[in-house]
Design an enzyme around this catalytic site. Structure first.
Site, PDB file in Angstrom:
ATOM      1  N   PHE A   2       7.153  29.214  45.770  1.00 45.76           N
ATOM      2  CA  PHE A   2       6.665  30.361  44.990  1.00 45.76           C
ATOM      3  C   PHE A   2       5.225  30.743  45.323  1.00 45.76           C
ATOM      4  CE2 PHE A   2      10.103  31.717  42.232  1.00 45.76           C
ATOM      5  CZ  PHE A   2      11.037  30.763  42.607  1.00 45.76           C
TER       6      PHE A   2
ATOM      7  N   CYS B 285      14.101  38.440  34.801  1.00 45.04           N
ATOM      8  CA  CYS B 285      13.456  37.318  34.110  1.00 45.04           C
ATOM      9  C   CYS B 285      11.927  37.352  34.146  1.00 45.04           C
ATOM     10  CB  CYS B 285      13.965  36.011  34.681  1.00 45.04           C
ATOM     11  SG  CYS B 285      15.753  35.898  34.594  1.00 45.04           S
TER      12      CYS B 285
HETATM   13  C1  UGA Z   1      13.908  32.935  37.767  1.00 44.81           C
HETATM   14  C2  UGA Z   1      13.564  31.431  37.811  1.00 44.81           C
HETATM   15  O1  UGA Z   1      13.237  31.048  39.145  1.00 44.81           O
HETATM   16  C3  UGA Z   1      14.749  30.604  37.308  1.00 44.81           C
HETATM   17  O2  UGA Z   1      14.402  29.232  37.281  1.00 44.81           O
HETATM   18  C4  UGA Z   1      15.117  31.075  35.895  1.00 44.81           C
HETATM   19  O3  UGA Z   1      16.248  30.386  35.388  1.00 44.81           O
HETATM   20  C5  UGA Z   1      15.448  32.569  35.940  1.00 44.81           C
HETATM   21  O4  UGA Z   1      14.298  33.289  36.443  1.00 44.81           O
HETATM   22  C6  UGA Z   1      15.763  33.008  34.539  1.00 44.81           C
HETATM   23  O5  UGA Z   1      14.894  32.945  33.684  1.00 44.81           O
HETATM   24  O6  UGA Z   1      16.944  33.314  34.264  1.00 44.81           O
HETATM   25  P1  UGA Z   1      15.336  34.597  39.316  1.00 44.81           P
HETATM   26  O7  UGA Z   1      14.683  35.671  38.530  1.00 44.81           O
HETATM   27  O8  UGA Z   1      16.822  34.612  39.470  1.00 44.81           O
HETATM   28  O9  UGA Z   1      14.991  33.152  38.673  1.00 44.81           O
HETATM   29  O10 UGA Z   1      14.738  34.596  40.785  1.00 44.81           O
HETATM   30  P2  UGA Z   1      13.537  33.872  41.559  1.00 44.81           P
HETATM   31  O11 UGA Z   1      14.085  33.211  42.753  1.00 44.81           O
HETATM   32  O12 UGA Z   1      12.721  33.049  40.674  1.00 44.81           O
HETATM   33  O13 UGA Z   1      12.684  35.125  42.069  1.00 44.81           O
HETATM   34  C7  UGA Z   1      12.029  35.995  41.160  1.00 44.81           C
HETATM   35  C8  UGA Z   1      11.212  37.012  41.919  1.00 44.81           C
HETATM   36  O14 UGA Z   1      10.056  36.404  42.498  1.00 44.81           O
HETATM   37  C9  UGA Z   1      11.935  37.705  43.077  1.00 44.81           C
HETATM   38  O15 UGA Z   1      11.634  39.079  43.031  1.00 44.81           O
HETATM   39  C10 UGA Z   1      11.346  37.068  44.313  1.00 44.81           C
HETATM   40  O16 UGA Z   1      11.384  37.907  45.434  1.00 44.81           O
HETATM   41  C11 UGA Z   1       9.913  36.804  43.847  1.00 44.81           C
HETATM   42  N1  UGA Z   1       9.232  35.735  44.599  1.00 44.81           N
HETATM   43  C12 UGA Z   1       9.681  34.458  44.543  1.00 44.81           C
HETATM   44  C13 UGA Z   1       8.086  36.039  45.317  1.00 44.81           C
HETATM   45  O17 UGA Z   1       7.629  37.200  45.356  1.00 44.81           O
HETATM   46  N2  UGA Z   1       7.435  35.024  45.977  1.00 44.81           N
HETATM   47  C14 UGA Z   1       7.875  33.742  45.940  1.00 44.81           C
HETATM   48  O18 UGA Z   1       7.222  32.870  46.540  1.00 44.81           O
HETATM   49  C15 UGA Z   1       9.032  33.457  45.211  1.00 44.81           C
END
Ligand code: UGA
Length: 460
Positions: A275, A286
């Protein structure tokens, strides 16, 4: 798989969390009712399919629907009285002021309270602000004091929902009674026992599961702590992303490469690399909601979580910041010219476009830079209403090539494999201009430059 435990579980709400939970439980030997009031979603579920794209999910749904362990219904009366456990996975959209709209959460509890059998346990899985469980518990126990309650927040990510649920890092159970906590814990222990059978049905390649935690940490807490763990975990991950994005701006200004910087920073085991990918910011159902929800929940308790406000502001600034960088590199205006945006989903592996920065980028290109945007996503537009947030002038291309053909520039706005594995020479050949914007920092800059394109990344 028949109902081997002789236990019945109802899962209320067929969103990402609800459908995944129901599919896993119904393949773990439980009889499961999936309660859904949206007619279209219900009909899709009855056919053993989910309304959204999530790898490995449909084979589990189909198997369970066919052998009768998963029954989709809109009737509380037909399902709740037969249930030993009820998982509430209903949506918690945000109100215009950023606070959580808990009307579905309370409505599900009120409706269930009419039918719950003695000693049943009601489990809140969807994310709620700290203190919500106290109200839910009083709703349930006002009709029958023997009903147990536990907060059991879900940590799965869209795009890897099945793997996350079958190999969780931790299972958090927050109830004020040991009996309910144990009941919930046993459900997870059963899932872990049944994991290999589920892997086979889902078609998960076992080699990808080798490095995953064999057993989760079971973290038993008070009800309020469990609720606060969930929102704080999401808020902290969002904070890591906004931190990386703010340092990316400094890297741009000072001439450093954010991917090198964050690799170096994250190599400290106390920090971790996850992240810290800078880019167009976080989206989805979320993080944006949970960050605002936490700010609002803080204020309700007289605590100003200024740090989270900064996270939110930083995130909102990213699409505009990237387009500003593009503007500075343009040698000719893009008004009325074709521009390709590759990716609409808020991240790869999902069809979900909620609060997607990719959509924001496309809209800004259309509305502020007057470009003719052609957008392509391999999954997003298979969902009804996925283009609702898009400016009407934006056209949806059927293939990546169609979006790129003759475009002045291309923006990679979601890091789908299809975009990462395409040879930059292909982009160079299809585009009429020479700019490739990597809003996800997912391409190798040198290969892009070697293909004769100008590379614009975030903090690189
Ligand atoms: C997130 C959490 O990671 C889960 O643990 C949680 O259960 C979920 O929310 C929830 O509350 O239901 P999610 O929203 O499915 O999961 O996706 P993520 O993989 O966390 O990504 C979220 C956003 O952050 C995406 O737009 C992704 O592109 C962005 N991101 C992620 C970044 O911009 N940089 C990163 O290093 C990682």
């Amino acid at each position: 798989m028949t109902n081997t435990h002789n236990q019945t579980i109802s899962v209320i709400g067929s969103g990402y969390v609800g459908v995944t939970t129901a599919a896993i439980l119904a393949n773990s030997g439980y009889k499961v009712f999936a309660l859904e009031i949206n007619t279209q979603r219900l009909e899709t579920l009855k056919q053993g399919k989910s309304f959204f794209h999530e790898e490995y999910l449909n084979p589990l749904l189909k198997t369970a629907v066919d052998n009768g362990t998963l029954v989709a219904t809109n009737s509380y009366e037909d399902s709740i009285p037969k249930s030993d456990i009820v998982f509430s996975c209903v949506g918690t959209p945000d109100n215009p002021d950023g606070s959580s709209n808990l009307s579905y959460v309370y409505a599900a509890a009120e409706e269930s309270a009419k039918y719950l059998q003695k000693g049943a346990v009601y489990v809140q899985k969807s994310t709620v602000p700290v203190g919500t469980g106290e109200i839910i518990e009083s709703i349930l126990q006002s009709s029958d004091a023997s009903i147990g309650y536990a907060s059991n927040p879900e940590f799965l990510k869209e795009g890897t929902a099945l793997i996350d649920s079958l190999w969780p890092d931790r299972v958090v159970i927050g109830g004020n009674e040991e009996k309910s906590n144990t009941f919930v814990k046993e459900v997870y222990e059963t899932i872990i026992k049944m994991r290999q059978a589920i892997v086979k049905i889902a078609g998960i390649n076992e080699s990808i599961t080798k490095s995953l935690p064999v057993t989760p940490d079971y973290i038993i807490t008070s009800r309020n702590s469990a609720e606060l763990i969930k929102v704080s975990a999401n808020a902290f991950l969002a904070l890591k992303i906004s931190f990386a994005n703010s340092i990316a701006k400094l890297a741009d200004a000072a001439g450093a490469d954010i991917t090198e910087v964050m690799y170096g920073v994250g190599s400290d085991r106390r920090i971790g690399k996850a992240f810290l990918n800078a880019g167009r910011g976080y989206g989805g159902g979320c993080f944006p909601k949970d960050v605002k929800g936490l700010i609002s929940s803080g204020l309700a308790h007289g605590v100003d979580l200024e740090i989270m406000q900064a996270v939110n502001n930083e995130n909102s600034s990213m699409p505009g910041y990237i387009l500003e960088k593009v503007n500075n590199q343009l040698t000719r205006p893009i008004a009325n010219k074709k521009v390709a945006v590759l990716g609409a989903a808020f991240k790869a592996g999902t069809s979900d476009v909620r609060m997607s920065p990719a959509v924001r980028i496309a809209n800004l290109l259309s509305e502020k830079m007057w470009a003719n945007v052609s957008m392509y996503d391999p999954e997003a537009f298979t969902e009804d209403g996925a283009d609702d947030q898009l400016n009407r002038k934006i056209t949806i291309a059927a293939t990546m090539e169609e979006a790129l053909e003759g475009a002045e520039l291309a923006v990679i706005a979601t890091d789908w494999n299809e975009f990462k594995t395409t040879n930059p020479k292909v982009y160079a050949k299809l585009l009429s201009g020479d700019i490739l914007v990597d809003a996800m920092n997912c391409l190798d800059r040198d290969t892009v430059v070697a293909a004769g394109l100008k590379y614009i990344g975030v903090g690189r």
